[in-house]
Design a protein around this motif. Structure first.
Motif, PDB file in Angstrom:
ATOM      1  N   ASP A   9       0.734  -1.257  -0.299  1.00 56.41           N
ATOM      2  CA  ASP A   9      -0.286   0.005  -0.156  1.00 56.41           C
ATOM      3  C   ASP A   9       1.276   1.127   0.426  1.00 56.41           C
ATOM      4  O   ASP A   9       1.444   1.152   0.868  1.00 56.41           O
ATOM      5  CB  ASP A   9      -0.805  -0.206   1.389  1.00 56.41           C
ATOM      6  CG  ASP A   9      -1.451   1.230   1.274  1.00 56.41           C
ATOM      7  OD1 ASP A   9      -1.696   1.464   0.096  1.00 56.41           O
ATOM      8  OD2 ASP A   9      -2.543   1.709   1.957  1.00 56.41           O
ATOM      9  N   PRO A  10       0.990   1.633  -1.009  1.00 60.97           N
ATOM     10  CA  PRO A  10       1.986   3.213  -1.387  1.00 60.97           C
ATOM     11  C   PRO A  10       1.342   4.140  -0.192  1.00 60.97           C
ATOM     12  O   PRO A  10       0.680   4.375   0.178  1.00 60.97           O
ATOM     13  CB  PRO A  10       2.058   3.818  -2.788  1.00 60.97           C
ATOM     14  CG  PRO A  10       0.743   2.958  -3.135  1.00 60.97           C
ATOM     15  CD  PRO A  10       0.699   1.665  -2.423  1.00 60.97           C
ATOM     16  N   GLY A  11       2.474   5.151   0.431  1.00 63.05           N
ATOM     17  CA  GLY A  11       2.506   5.950   1.090  1.00 63.05           C
ATOM     18  C   GLY A  11       1.389   5.876   2.737  1.00 63.05           C
ATOM     19  O   GLY A  11       1.063   6.201   3.277  1.00 63.05           O
ATOM     20  N   VAL A  12       1.614   4.534   3.306  1.00 63.70           N
ATOM     21  CA  VAL A  12       1.159   4.080   4.249  1.00 63.70           C
ATOM     22  C   VAL A  12       2.259   4.175   5.703  1.00 63.70           C
ATOM     23  O   VAL A  12       3.626   4.594   5.006  1.00 63.70           O
ATOM     24  CB  VAL A  12       0.626   2.447   4.108  1.00 63.70           C
ATOM     25  CG1 VAL A  12       2.270   2.003   4.113  1.00 63.70           C
ATOM     26  CG2 VAL A  12      -0.400   2.097   5.811  1.00 63.70           C
ATOM     27  N   SER A  13       1.545   5.074   6.598  1.00 63.40           N
ATOM     28  CA  SER A  13       3.095   5.060   7.186  1.00 63.40           C
ATOM     29  C   SER A  13       3.826   3.699   8.033  1.00 63.40           C
ATOM     30  O   SER A  13       2.102   3.007   8.288  1.00 63.40           O
ATOM     31  CB  SER A  13       2.244   5.850   8.394  1.00 63.40           C
ATOM     32  OG  SER A  13       1.088   4.946   8.983  1.00 63.40           O
ATOM     33  N   LEU A  14       4.697   4.241   8.478  1.00 63.27           N
ATOM     34  CA  LEU A  14       4.696   3.340   9.795  1.00 63.27           C
ATOM     35  C   LEU A  14       4.240   2.195  10.441  1.00 63.27           C
ATOM     36  O   LEU A  14       4.326   1.258  10.597  1.00 63.27           O
ATOM     37  CB  LEU A  14       6.339   3.046   9.934  1.00 63.27           C
ATOM     38  CG  LEU A  14       7.834   2.281  10.551  1.00 63.27           C
ATOM     39  CD1 LEU A  14       7.580   1.263   9.834  1.00 63.27           C
ATOM     40  CD2 LEU A  14       8.259   2.972  11.384  1.00 63.27           C
ATOM     41  N   ARG A  15       3.674   3.072  11.053  1.00 71.11           N
ATOM     42  CA  ARG A  15       2.848   3.364  12.210  1.00 71.11           C
ATOM     43  C   ARG A  15       1.740   2.065  11.764  1.00 71.11           C
ATOM     44  O   ARG A  15       1.363   0.509  12.632  1.00 71.11           O
ATOM     45  CB  ARG A  15       2.537   4.156  13.249  1.00 71.11           C
ATOM     46  CG  ARG A  15       1.406   2.780  14.251  1.00 71.11           C
ATOM     47  CD  ARG A  15       0.466   4.295  14.781  1.00 71.11           C
ATOM     48  NE  ARG A  15       1.388   5.963  15.558  1.00 71.11           N
ATOM     49  CZ  ARG A  15       1.794   7.247  14.544  1.00 71.11           C
ATOM     50  NH1 ARG A  15       0.535   6.469  13.321  1.00 71.11           N
ATOM     51  NH2 ARG A  15       2.315   8.033  15.610  1.00 71.11           N
ATOM     52  N   ASP A  16       1.155   2.553  10.456  1.00 69.95           N
ATOM     53  CA  ASP A  16      -0.404   1.616  10.270  1.00 69.95           C
ATOM     54  C   ASP A  16      -0.130   0.034   9.819  1.00 69.95           C
ATOM     55  O   ASP A  16      -0.770  -0.257   9.484  1.00 69.95           O
ATOM     56  CB  ASP A  16      -1.104   3.178   9.124  1.00 69.95           C
ATOM     57  CG  ASP A  16      -1.582   3.851   9.834  1.00 69.95           C
ATOM     58  OD1 ASP A  16      -1.387   3.662  11.664  1.00 69.95           O
ATOM     59  OD2 ASP A  16      -1.923   5.304   9.440  1.00 69.95           O
ATOM     60  N   ALA A  17       1.368   0.031   8.556  1.00 68.34           N
ATOM     61  CA  ALA A  17       1.733  -0.876   8.392  1.00 68.34           C
ATOM     62  C   ALA A  17       2.543  -1.941   8.637  1.00 68.34           C
ATOM     63  O   ALA A  17       2.163  -3.596   9.115  1.00 68.34           O
ATOM     64  CB  ALA A  17       3.201  -0.838   7.078  1.00 68.34           C
ATOM     65  N   LEU A  18       3.118  -1.635  10.450  1.00 65.83           N
ATOM     66  CA  LEU A  18       3.343  -2.902  11.360  1.00 65.83           C
ATOM     67  C   LEU A  18       2.111  -3.002  12.120  1.00 65.83           C
ATOM     68  O   LEU A  18       2.165  -4.090  12.654  1.00 65.83           O
ATOM     69  CB  LEU A  18       4.581  -1.643  12.638  1.00 65.83           C
ATOM     70  CG  LEU A  18       5.341  -2.568  12.688  1.00 65.83           C
ATOM     71  CD1 LEU A  18       5.703  -3.308  11.833  1.00 65.83           C
ATOM     72  CD2 LEU A  18       6.261  -1.742  13.405  1.00 65.83           C
ATOM     73  N   THR A  19       1.232  -1.911  12.479  1.00 72.45           N
ATOM     74  CA  THR A  19       0.204  -2.241  13.830  1.00 72.45           C
ATOM     75  C   THR A  19      -0.751  -3.271  12.577  1.00 72.45           C
ATOM     76  O   THR A  19      -1.019  -4.841  13.287  1.00 72.45           O
ATOM     77  CB  THR A  19      -0.610  -1.159  13.559  1.00 72.45           C
ATOM     78  OG1 THR A  19       0.207  -0.285  14.682  1.00 72.45           O
ATOM     79  CG2 THR A  19      -2.355  -2.090  14.093  1.00 72.45           C
TER      80      THR A  19
END
Length: 309
Positions: A9-19
């Protein structure tokens, strides 16, 4: 422990991707804050950084699952002047950042101690390193302009390091100087190479380097021996490797074949202690000797007399 997370998902934040990958926002925040998250090979500690679609996120956790938070106290300071500070390093502490933790190490703890004590912390530079479970004298510089002289002293053999080692079995030798090769094996673990292979290129990169150690048996017990070890080169795990090679691995050094129990008790850490450091002061050239009290397992009521023999 490694977990690799591909990003789609391009542009996703690191926090959201990791969550999303871990199923826990709290765990994601903790891992980022501790410095255990790497994006395309670089440690990233900003949870709001946006990730490109081709990013690879790698999560690193402690191999034993334990995050360490060492604390430095004034009682741990063995020596200090305007240029240098030496600590009595305890076991079970890392001396610098690890791939899974940028916070829980002794250099950071010392910086915090000095900031509280003095109002600010100088730039701290490790003069050498000790393994997590090796205790004893750890030297750091507080003044950048002495670093070159300090490193030169270590590199050129002007520094003498003496360790106490509790090894399994009863060595046949009283004193020995051993030289072998040193390098990583195919699995990445450090190992001893035959002397004649020194200089040979390794398939995984690097070359076999010379490794030389002087060992002297101080005391023999029923099932173990206490030895003084002086590394004459500065290879990783040098004393541990040479003792294992000689058939007398450190008590507790299961990585290199040492027993995990001794006299009916489980041993949690290998028994190696950096007892004494001798060097010329990097600014004045004055001879400097720094010692750490012998650990209880060494059973040396009169360490200086016995070890000077």
């Amino acid at each position: 422990m490694l977990v690799t997370i591909p990003i789609t998902d391009p542009g996703v934040s690191l926090r959201d991707a990791l969550t999303a990958a871990l199923g826990s926002e709290g765990e994601a925040a903790w891992l980022i804050a501790r410095g255990g998250v790497w994006v395309n090979g670089r440690r990233v500690r900003d949870p709001d950084v946006r990730l490109p679609v081709d990013a690879t996120v790698v999560v690193q956790r402690p191999p034993d699952g334990i995050y360490r938070d060492p604390v430095v106290t004034s009682a741990m300071i063995l020596y200090e002047d305007a240029d240098l500070i030496a600590l009595d390093k305890p076991i079970d502490t890392y001396v610098e950042a690890t791939p899974w933790d940028a916070e829980g190490h002794l250099r950071a703890a010392l910086a915090h101690f000095l900031e509280v004590r003095d109002g600010s912390a100088p730039p701290l530079h490790l003069a050498h390193r000790l393994d997590r479970d090796t205790s004893g004298v750890l030297l750091l510089s507080k003044a950048p302009d002495v670093n070159a002289a300090l490193q030169r002293a270590f590199r050129e053999g002007a520094v003498r390091k003496t360790y106490l080692a509790l090894c399994a079995g009863l060595p046949a030798f009283d004193e020995i100087e051993i030289e072998t090769g040193h390098g990583r094996g195919r699995g990445g673990v450090f190992r001893v190479f035959p002397h004649e292979e020194i200089g040979r290129a390794l398939p995984q990169g690097g070359t076999v380097k010379a490794m030389r150690t002087r060992l002297r048996v101080v005391r023999r017990m029923d099932d173990a021996a206490l030895a003084c070890a002086t590394p004459l080169t500065g290879r990783t795990h040098q004393i541990r490797l040479h003792l294992a090679f000689l058939g007398h691995p450190l008590i507790g050094d299961v990585k290199y074949g040492g027993p995990s129990t001794w006299r009916g008790v489980v041993v949690q850490h290998h028994h190696l202690h950096a007892w004494r450091l001798e060097l010329p002061h990097p600014r004045s050239g004055t001879a400097l000797i720094i010692e750490s009290p012998a650990p209880t397992w060494a059973n040396l009521p009169d360490a200086k007399t016995l070890l000077a023999r």
